[in-house]
Scaffold this active site. Structure first.
Site, PDB file in Angstrom:
ATOM      1  CG  ASN A   1      -7.511  -2.076  -6.141  1.00  0.00           C
ATOM      2  OD1 ASN A   1      -6.606  -2.914  -5.875  1.00  0.00           O
ATOM      3  ND2 ASN A   1      -7.749  -1.074  -5.210  1.00  0.00           N
TER       4      ASN A   1
ATOM      5  CG  ASP B 200      -1.882   0.874   1.134  1.00  0.00           C
ATOM      6  OD1 ASP B 200      -2.298   1.388  -0.001  1.00  0.00           O
ATOM      7  OD2 ASP B 200      -2.808   1.065   2.246  1.00  0.00           O
TER       8      ASP B 200
END
Ligand code: FPP
Length: 262
Positions: free
Chosen positions: A83, A35
């Protein structure tokens, strides 16, 4: 003064950290939530995509570091079900990056004994991406030093629902009886079937969440969070995480006394 691997996330000497790892207690399976690519890029006034492409070096370093210390399974959260809701240009660029990385890294994967594997709804990936993955999986199938699993179009709730439906159908059609349904059967119907559960889960960028990743499998995993953004993640950070893991006492619900007398 020696850096504390728990609180000091600055890179210490890679060799020095690696030498402190006890080879007998290395986790067999490490899972990583990569991340912070977007924030890394934005901090330098660059487009988010620059963060993703710089994240490839971190993938390579993490894989090499894991292989060096004898980790058998490395699972990376590369693209979540959620996503897909990102801007189309970013999704397309991530898919292109995946394909170009698979092509450019294939030789290195084979040289290092890496077997590539995926989990997730890979049927939903673009055809070019699916065929690049299939090729890389086939060409690395005989390697046995480490299994690199890319979680692509993956979410834990997606795989749990799939498992529940598949068991439900078999119960309905008489292929299974209620007494057959236990942890072993659930393990066998998840996409990580055949892999040990991760003993260590790492998340970068300072967020302290699981974000729908391997929810069943991380039941007893040690969690390691670092403020380091993914494109800055290096071998040293993986070694720090493993050292910290080795300092923790894993009790699995028992008391400390039970563990010492066992
Ligand atoms: C999270 O950062 C990262 C991703 C969603 C994608 C990870 C992809 C790579 C590291 C590129 C290459 C990977 C492979 C396997 C070839 P973010 O975009 O959520 O960052 P932010 O939270 O700062 O916005």
């Amino acid at each position: 003064m020696e850096a504390d691997p728990v609180t000091d996330h600055r890179p210490a000497s890679e060799l020095e950290l690696r030498a402190r790892i006890d080879p007998a207690r290395v986790p067999r399976h490490i899972a990583v939530i990569m991340d912070g690519n977007g924030r890394w890029a934005q901090k330098q006034g660059e487009h988010r995509l620059v963060g993703h492409s710089n994240g490839v070096r971190s993938v390579r370093e993490t894989l090499v570091a894991a292989t060096e210390i004898g980790v058998e399974y490395l699972t990376l959260y590369a693209f979540s079900t959620e996503n897909w809701s990102r801007p189309k240009a970013e999704v397309d660029a991530l898919m292109d990056l995946l394909v170009s990385t698979l092509v450019s890294e294939l030789e290195g994967l084979n040289e290092n004994g890496v077997r590539l594997h995926t989990i997730g709804d890979t049927d939903s990936l673009p055809p070019g991406c699916r065929s690049a993955l299939l090729q890389a999986i086939q060409r690395t199938a005989k390697n046995d030093r480490i299994t690199l699993t890319l979680a692509l179009s993956y979410s834990a709730r997606w795989e749990i629902l799939r498992m529940v439906r598949s068991i439900g159908q078999d119960l309905r059609d008489g292929r299974l009886e209620m007494h057959d349904v236990g942890e072993k059967l659930v393990d066998e119907r998840l996409s990580t079937q055949g892999m040990p559960d991760p003993e260590l889960l790492i998340r970068t960028s300072g967020e302290q969440r699981i974000s729908n990743f391997l929810l069943w499998q991380v039941a007893y995993a040690e969690l390691w969070f670092t403020p380091v953004l993914w494109p800055d993640f290096r071998k040293e950070h993986l070694f720090q995480a493993v050292l910290d893991y080795q300092r923790r006492e894993r009790r699995f619900g028992l008391t400390s006394d039970q563990l010492t007398t066992a």
